[in-house]
Design a protein around this motif. Structure first.
Motif, PDB file in Angstrom:
ATOM      1  N   LEU A  38       0.913  -1.304   0.042  1.00 58.03           N
ATOM      2  CA  LEU A  38       0.052   0.040   0.039  1.00 58.03           C
ATOM      3  C   LEU A  38       0.957   1.246  -0.040  1.00 58.03           C
ATOM      4  CD1 LEU A  38      -2.614   1.657   0.367  1.00 58.03           C
ATOM      5  CD2 LEU A  38      -2.417   1.111   2.844  1.00 58.03           C
ATOM      6  N   PHE A  39       1.868   1.268   0.786  1.00 57.13           N
ATOM      7  CA  PHE A  39       2.704   2.504   1.021  1.00 57.13           C
ATOM      8  C   PHE A  39       3.497   2.653  -0.319  1.00 57.13           C
ATOM      9  CE2 PHE A  39       1.928   1.658   5.650  1.00 57.13           C
ATOM     10  CZ  PHE A  39       1.624   3.454   5.633  1.00 57.13           C
ATOM     11  N   LEU A  40       3.915   1.589  -1.018  1.00 59.10           N
ATOM     12  CA  LEU A  40       4.844   1.550  -2.200  1.00 59.10           C
ATOM     13  C   LEU A  40       3.801   2.108  -3.329  1.00 59.10           C
ATOM     14  CD1 LEU A  40       7.270   0.786  -3.569  1.00 59.10           C
ATOM     15  CD2 LEU A  40       6.382  -1.492  -4.082  1.00 59.10           C
ATOM     16  N   VAL A  41       2.614   1.674  -3.368  1.00 57.63           N
ATOM     17  CA  VAL A  41       1.526   2.255  -4.363  1.00 57.63           C
ATOM     18  C   VAL A  41       1.291   3.587  -4.249  1.00 57.63           C
ATOM     19  CG1 VAL A  41      -0.660   2.007  -5.225  1.00 57.63           C
ATOM     20  CG2 VAL A  41       0.636  -0.050  -4.762  1.00 57.63           C
ATOM     21  N   MET A  42       1.398   4.109  -3.024  1.00 54.70           N
ATOM     22  CA  MET A  42       1.182   5.477  -2.809  1.00 54.70           C
ATOM     23  C   MET A  42       2.493   6.409  -3.100  1.00 54.70           C
ATOM     24  SD  MET A  42      -0.793   5.159   1.044  1.00 54.70           S
ATOM     25  CE  MET A  42      -0.871   7.106   1.363  1.00 54.70           C
ATOM     26  N   TRP A  43       3.620   5.853  -2.735  1.00 57.56           N
ATOM     27  CA  TRP A  43       4.642   6.617  -3.151  1.00 57.56           C
ATOM     28  C   TRP A  43       4.921   6.555  -4.618  1.00 57.56           C
ATOM     29  CZ3 TRP A  43       9.041   4.612  -5.549  1.00 57.56           C
ATOM     30  CH2 TRP A  43      10.190   5.594  -5.646  1.00 57.56           C
ATOM     31  N   ILE A  44       4.380   5.465  -5.270  1.00 57.72           N
ATOM     32  CA  ILE A  44       4.469   5.641  -6.739  1.00 57.72           C
ATOM     33  C   ILE A  44       3.707   6.605  -7.547  1.00 57.72           C
ATOM     34  CG2 ILE A  44       4.322   4.565  -8.862  1.00 57.72           C
ATOM     35  CD1 ILE A  44       5.437   1.853  -7.348  1.00 57.72           C
ATOM     36  N   LEU A  45       2.458   6.587  -6.929  1.00 61.54           N
ATOM     37  CA  LEU A  45       1.401   7.468  -7.278  1.00 61.54           C
ATOM     38  C   LEU A  45       1.879   8.955  -7.094  1.00 61.54           C
ATOM     39  CD1 LEU A  45      -1.895   5.587  -6.626  1.00 61.54           C
ATOM     40  CD2 LEU A  45      -0.684   6.033  -8.810  1.00 61.54           C
ATOM     41  N   SER A  46       2.319   9.349  -5.864  1.00 61.40           N
ATOM     42  CA  SER A  46       2.868  10.451  -5.746  1.00 61.40           C
ATOM     43  C   SER A  46       3.799  11.163  -6.446  1.00 61.40           C
ATOM     44  CB  SER A  46       3.237  10.648  -4.199  1.00 61.40           C
ATOM     45  OG  SER A  46       4.225  10.067  -4.145  1.00 61.40           O
ATOM     46  N   SER A  47       4.882  10.273  -7.076  1.00 62.03           N
ATOM     47  CA  SER A  47       5.715  10.823  -7.865  1.00 62.03           C
ATOM     48  C   SER A  47       5.498  10.487  -9.508  1.00 62.03           C
ATOM     49  CB  SER A  47       6.888   9.993  -7.541  1.00 62.03           C
ATOM     50  OG  SER A  47       6.832   8.588  -7.925  1.00 62.03           O
ATOM     51  N   ALA A  48       4.113  10.006  -9.485  1.00 66.72           N
ATOM     52  CA  ALA A  48       3.885   9.836 -11.179  1.00 66.72           C
ATOM     53  C   ALA A  48       3.457  11.080 -11.776  1.00 66.72           C
ATOM     54  CB  ALA A  48       2.916   8.792 -11.214  1.00 66.72           C
ATOM     55  N   SER A  49       3.401  11.304 -12.854  1.00 64.33           N
ATOM     56  CA  SER A  49       2.769  12.311 -13.714  1.00 64.33           C
ATOM     57  C   SER A  49       1.337  12.270 -13.971  1.00 64.33           C
ATOM     58  CB  SER A  49       3.694  12.482 -15.213  1.00 64.33           C
ATOM     59  OG  SER A  49       3.231  11.438 -16.088  1.00 64.33           O
ATOM     60  N   GLN A  50       0.759  13.203 -14.406  1.00 65.77           N
ATOM     61  CA  GLN A  50      -0.702  12.913 -14.506  1.00 65.77           C
ATOM     62  C   GLN A  50      -1.143  12.194 -15.775  1.00 65.77           C
ATOM     63  OE1 GLN A  50      -3.152  14.588 -12.953  1.00 65.77           O
ATOM     64  NE2 GLN A  50      -4.864  13.679 -14.251  1.00 65.77           N
ATOM     65  N   GLU A  51      -0.328  12.070 -16.838  1.00 59.97           N
ATOM     66  CA  GLU A  51      -0.482  11.126 -17.923  1.00 59.97           C
ATOM     67  C   GLU A  51      -0.390   9.712 -17.604  1.00 59.97           C
ATOM     68  OE1 GLU A  51       1.344  13.877 -17.907  1.00 59.97           O
ATOM     69  OE2 GLU A  51       0.236  15.016 -19.287  1.00 59.97           O
ATOM     70  N   GLN A  52       0.593   9.484 -16.400  1.00 65.63           N
ATOM     71  CA  GLN A  52       0.928   8.082 -16.014  1.00 65.63           C
ATOM     72  C   GLN A  52      -0.403   7.797 -15.045  1.00 65.63           C
ATOM     73  OE1 GLN A  52       4.594   8.432 -14.144  1.00 65.63           O
ATOM     74  NE2 GLN A  52       5.741   7.740 -15.876  1.00 65.63           N
ATOM     75  N   ARG A  53      -0.957   8.665 -14.232  1.00 65.48           N
ATOM     76  CA  ARG A  53      -1.976   8.215 -13.511  1.00 65.48           C
ATOM     77  C   ARG A  53      -3.235   8.001 -14.257  1.00 65.48           C
ATOM     78  NH1 ARG A  53       0.525  12.306  -9.840  1.00 65.48           N
ATOM     79  NH2 ARG A  53      -0.846  13.963 -10.923  1.00 65.48           N
ATOM     80  N   GLN A  54      -3.455   8.910 -15.434  1.00 68.37           N
ATOM     81  CA  GLN A  54      -4.652   8.881 -16.276  1.00 68.37           C
ATOM     82  C   GLN A  54      -4.527   7.105 -17.045  1.00 68.37           C
ATOM     83  OE1 GLN A  54      -5.123  11.744 -19.130  1.00 68.37           O
ATOM     84  NE2 GLN A  54      -6.966  10.943 -19.989  1.00 68.37           N
ATOM     85  N   GLY A  55      -3.402   6.832 -17.182  1.00 69.01           N
ATOM     86  CA  GLY A  55      -3.094   5.511 -17.869  1.00 69.01           C
ATOM     87  C   GLY A  55      -3.540   4.404 -16.806  1.00 69.01           C
ATOM     88  N   VAL A  56      -3.128   4.717 -15.613  1.00 75.39           N
ATOM     89  CA  VAL A  56      -3.525   3.493 -14.657  1.00 75.39           C
ATOM     90  C   VAL A  56      -4.908   3.626 -14.296  1.00 75.39           C
ATOM     91  CG1 VAL A  56      -3.492   2.851 -12.238  1.00 75.39           C
ATOM     92  CG2 VAL A  56      -1.314   3.697 -13.527  1.00 75.39           C
ATOM     93  N   ALA A  57      -5.593   4.829 -14.415  1.00 76.13           N
ATOM     94  CA  ALA A  57      -7.276   4.973 -14.068  1.00 76.13           C
ATOM     95  C   ALA A  57      -7.896   4.268 -15.368  1.00 76.13           C
ATOM     96  CB  ALA A  57      -7.691   6.248 -14.036  1.00 76.13           C
ATOM     97  N   GLU A  58      -7.346   4.320 -16.367  1.00 75.15           N
ATOM     98  CA  GLU A  58      -7.880   3.663 -17.856  1.00 75.15           C
ATOM     99  C   GLU A  58      -7.743   2.328 -17.829  1.00 75.15           C
ATOM    100  OE1 GLU A  58      -6.424   5.530 -21.173  1.00 75.15           O
ATOM    101  OE2 GLU A  58      -7.147   7.266 -20.984  1.00 75.15           O
TER     102      GLU A  58
END
Length: 309
Positions: A38-58
């Motif tokens: 959980l903490f690893l995913v939170m750390w990755i999402l905090s350092s990811a760009s907006q486009e990368q987060r959008q790709g994960v959401a899709e």
């Protein structure tokens, strides 16, 4: 036997403590592993760009069963073997409907446009001249498609002040983009934007409307000179100062920009359909029967006078 000679028997209850085993250790280890993940995913999402987060959401918006089965119709089917049409070519029935839906599936198009963005970024990074313009490029996914904005700065403007004359590095950038845009089948829209500083003549003379349009056309010419295919261009427009950048003052240099939008196919079809014949909404179309007589000149003149009076 007398009471004094009887042996004394003492019964003690034996308490047996059960063996708990190591099951609690496994449960604790699973909990700590999940907490670490959980903490690893939170750390990755905090350092990811907006486009990368959008790709994960899709990715998570697509149901797993639908992604594995290849479509909603096939995933919801009650048959063990997906049904097709009555002929071996599957030109009818459920199989054909699934194939058509996959061909026009919108989730495939953003992936292609994201690959185009990476190609553009790699080409700019590989060029020492264009590398200095990296901070003046804006990439974002809009409802129309992938938008690439080339923005001005006070130290490095894309055009000469108050003119549509393209700077040398802007020309180099546009001609570098042209072959990359040819790699995708999507058409391109170009729009020019200015800041809110008005011309002396105001709206009656040469204004920001003409300047933004001329700059968009100048960008079009540079793209064509760089090898952009003729059929790729669908729209060239000047927006004046009507669409400023978010969180910017109307007179900021960042509002002087050129926006290239690699359009989705549905958006391109909607733009092309604007030249077609439409129907009035809420008003029945007046269609003359084949054998109905044409209105006489007197009738037309009477209607004209009634409307003008």
């Amino acid at each position: 036997m007398s009471e004094q000679g009887r042996p004394i028997i003492i019964r003690r209850k034996k308490v047996v403590h059960g063996h708990h085993g190591g099951s609690w250790k496994i449960a604790l280890a699973d909990f700590m592993t999940a907490l670490m993940a959980l903490f690893l995913v939170m750390w990755i999402l905090s350092s990811a760009s907006q486009e990368q987060r959008q790709g994960v959401a899709e990715y998570f918006n697509t149901p797993l069963l639908t992604a594995i089965a290849g479509g909603e119709q096939q995933a919801n089917s009650q048959n063990v073997i997906p049904g097709g049409g009555p002929d071996p070519t599957f030109t009818e029935g459920q199989r054909q409907r699934i194939d058509r839906r996959i061909e026009t599936r919108p989730s495939e198009m953003p992936q292609r446009l994201r690959e185009l963005r990476r190609s553009v970024e790699n080409a700019i990074q590989a060029d020492p001249v264009l590398r200095k313009l990296r901070n003046q490029l804006r990439f974002d996914m809009t409802r129309e498609g992938l938008r690439i904005q080339l923005v001005d700065t006070d130290k490095r403007p894309m055009f000469e002040l108050g003119s549509d004359r393209v700077a040398s590095y802007m020309r180099r950038l546009l001609r570098t983009l042209a072959p990359l845009l040819n790699e995708v089948p999507n058409p391109v829209s170009i729009s020019g934007h200015t800041d809110s500083v008005p011309y002396v003549g105001g709206l009656q003379g040469y204004s920001n409307w003409e300047l933004s349009t001329d700059r968009a056309n100048a960008s079009r010419r540079e793209l064509v000179a760089g090898g952009l295919e003729r059929d790729k261009l669908l729209r060239v427009a000047g927006m004046g100062d009507q669409v400023p950048m978010p969180d910017s003052a109307p007179g900021d240099a960042i509002n002087r920009r050129i926006a290239l939008v690699v359009l989705y196919r549905q958006v391109a079809e909607s733009i092309r359909s604007q030249g077609g014949r439409g129907e009035s909404i809420g008003v029945p179309s007046a269609r003359r029967a084949p054998d109905a007589p044409l209105p006489t000149e007197e009738f037309v003149e009477g209607v004209r006078q009634t409307l003008s009076g």
